[in-house]
Design an enzyme around this catalytic site. Structure first.
Site, PDB file in Angstrom:
ATOM      1  N   HIS A  28       1.636   4.630  -2.773  1.00 56.06           N
ATOM      2  CA  HIS A  28       1.709   6.084  -2.521  1.00 56.06           C
ATOM      3  C   HIS A  28       3.069   6.623  -2.970  1.00 56.06           C
ATOM      4  CE1 HIS A  28      -1.991   6.781  -0.309  1.00 56.06           C
ATOM      5  NE2 HIS A  28      -1.722   5.855   0.583  1.00 56.06           N
TER       6      HIS A  28
ATOM      7  N   HIS B 131       0.828  -1.209   0.000  1.00 58.48           N
ATOM      8  CA  HIS B 131       0.000   0.000   0.000  1.00 58.48           C
ATOM      9  C   HIS B 131       0.867   1.265   0.000  1.00 58.48           C
ATOM     10  CE1 HIS B 131      -3.685   2.280   1.221  1.00 58.48           C
ATOM     11  NE2 HIS B 131      -2.782   3.075   1.777  1.00 58.48           N
ATOM     12  N   GLU B 132       1.779   1.344   0.955  1.00 60.44           N
ATOM     13  CA  GLU B 132       2.617   2.543   1.056  1.00 60.44           C
ATOM     14  C   GLU B 132       3.503   2.700  -0.180  1.00 60.44           C
ATOM     15  OE1 GLU B 132       1.892   4.753   3.277  1.00 60.44           O
ATOM     16  OE2 GLU B 132       0.564   3.385   4.352  1.00 60.44           O
TER      17      GLU B 132
END
Ligand code: ZN
Length: 502
Positions: A269, A265-266
């Protein structure tokens, strides 16, 4: 004009330098700073932010932007110059509309409420935090009233740090439509035999978990020469420049799901930030265009890629090699079903893809009602339970896992804080569908552990633009249409229809 444009960039870069330095202090505070540094660090961060704020509301900056207006109108809308002037003007106007006294009162209030919430949540004591939350609500309305709006939540949703361009009139009907389809879907899944998630609940040593996560995200295209991963109590991504975008993670050795998927997920980003055109360095264009689009990228990599069967066809044998004792007897299909297990739970951050949006939409709706005045803060715990029962068929036995659950309302405004997660899920499938349409070979590449085509498509169509286009403009440019739940529901129905024989 060239001279004025250069002056604008110089001024904006100075602001960006101060803000980036403040972010570096924040990163340090959340990773390596010893406890004893806290008080001085608070002061140092506040000083940097104050200096940045003073420069961003400098009337000379406003004058310069006025002088550049005819120039901005003379160059094409999608040129970098027009984009820079447009975004700089939006930031300036948003900041000068809010009086400095309000901002300091609001910051003082949020540090007070955060402190109270930190103690009230474990004590399950909503009564203690209630008067503070009532004040947050007053201040949030007051903030909205510095702007023109159709719905009182609009200025909060549309803040430049949230989802500029999104409004209640766009989001509310879309969420209502989504809820109408999700509630029966969750009920149908709940009526089926539950998936077995026990293979994920074994002992998985921290170092191996970290190493495997890094291997996966490097394959995605996260550039470790322009980033790094550290441990922090709560995972986050933070950027100091396009060439330095860092992620953090937290490892639970008894639960394989936690660090693994938060790392994917990170990285989503971070790859968005790393993919921004380097010409934008030091300007307000060098950031994601909204929280929703940011979430669309983190969720694309975490869910559409990282929770797909095809991804694990390549990576599961690798994972088994890293954890032979734990996973040797677990076949791919069991593992795939475990990581996609749907479960009606009380906690948003632990929710699966299907139930997650119901948690988010509940919060969004309650925010809107609070701001409208159709719901009182004192009735919030009951409203929470009622909506949880209606949507998920379960309700929290106490406020700790209900209205006190998320930090959001206890350190920022009420309003504009939650819609981004579901907007991100929706947009992720809209963008992904376009990538697959342009390059059908992406699926086969994923099965071979290759992500170059997908990554390049995302850089080309989304990442490189930074905040030059709003989310709505980006959707129009990339998909040829507005925000829509069609591809998202198709994705969920295909995937979970097969998994749960619906
Ligand atoms: Zn995120």
């Amino acid at each position: 004009m060239e001279h004025k444009l250069a002056e604008l960039k110089t001024r904006l870069t100075e602001i960006d330098d101060l803000e980036s330095a403040a972010r570096l202090l924040k990163w340090d505070q959340n990773t390596y700073m010893p406890l004893g540094g806290a008080v001085a660090r608070g002061r140092q961060s506040a000083t940097l932010r104050r200096l940045a704020h003073e420069r961003s509301i400098d009337p000379d900056l406003g004058k310069l932007l006025d002088e550049l207006r005819p120039y901005a109108e003379s160059v094409p809308y999608d040129s970098d110059e027009a984009g820079l002037i447009r975004v700089a003007r939006r930031r300036y106007e948003e900041k000068i509309k809010v009086p400095p006294q309000f901002t300091s009162e609001f910051y003082a209030h949020t540090s007070a409420i955060l402190q109270v919430w930190t103690e009230a949540r474990p004590a399950n004591d909503f009564g203690r935090v209630r008067p503070y939350l009532e004040k947050t609500l007053d201040l949030s309305r007051q903030y909205a009233n510095y702007f023109d709006y159709e719905h009182v939540a609009d200025p909060l949703i549309g803040r430049l740090t949230q989802d500029p361009g999104m409004t209640v009139s766009i989001v509310r009907p879309l969420f209502a439509e989504l809820r109408e389809q999700l509630v029966p879907m969750v009920q149908a899944i709940a009526a089926q035999p539950s998936a077995d998630g026990t293979c994920l609940r074994q002992h998985f040593p921290e170092d191996q978990q970290i190493a495997f996560g890094i291997e996966a995200i490097e394959r995605f295209g996260y550039d470790l020469k322009r980033g790094r991963q550290d441990r922090a109590p709560h995972p986050f991504t933070i950027e100091f420049s396009i060439g330095d975008v860092r992620i953090t993670t937290r490892v639970d050795e008894e639960n394989l799901r936690s660090a693994l998927f938060s790392t994917l997920h990170e990285a989503g980003h971070a790859m968005y930030q790393q993919g921004i055109k380097t010409d934008f360095e030091g300007t307000p264009l060098a950031q994601g265009t909204s929280m929703g689009v940011h979430e669309s990228q983190s969720r694309l990599w975490e869910n559409l890629v990282g929770r797909s069967r095809i991804f694990w066809q390549h990576f599961y044998p690798r994972l088994q090699a890293v954890f032979p004792d734990q996973l040797e007897g677990v076949d791919l299909e069991t593992f795939y079903r475990a990581i996609n297990k749907v479960e009606r739970s009380l906690i948003r951050t632990e929710a699966d893809e299907v139930t997650y949006n119901l948690h988010v939409m509940l919060r969004f709706e309650l925010e809107c009602q609070l701001l409208e005045g159709s719901l009182e803060v004192r009735d919030l715990p009951e409203a929470w339970r009622a909506r949880m029962s209606a949507d998920l068929g379960i309700a929290p036995p106490d406020d700790r896992d209900g209205v006190l659950q998320d930090i959001h309302w206890y350190f920022d405004h009420i309003g504009g804080m939650f819609q981004c997660y579901t907007l991100g899920n929706i947009m992720s499938t809209q963008f992904f569908a376009m990538a697959l349409q342009a390059h059908p070979e992406i699926t086969a590449e994923m099965g071979a552990g290759e992500f170059g085509t997908l990554h390049r498509w995302l850089v080309e169509n989304i990442y490189q633009h930074g905040s030059k286009f709003t989310a709505n403009e980006l959707l129009e440019r990339v998909t040829g249409g507005p925000l829509s739940i069609e591809s998202y529901m198709r994705y969920l129905r295909n995937k979970y229809g097969e998994l749960y024989e619906l």
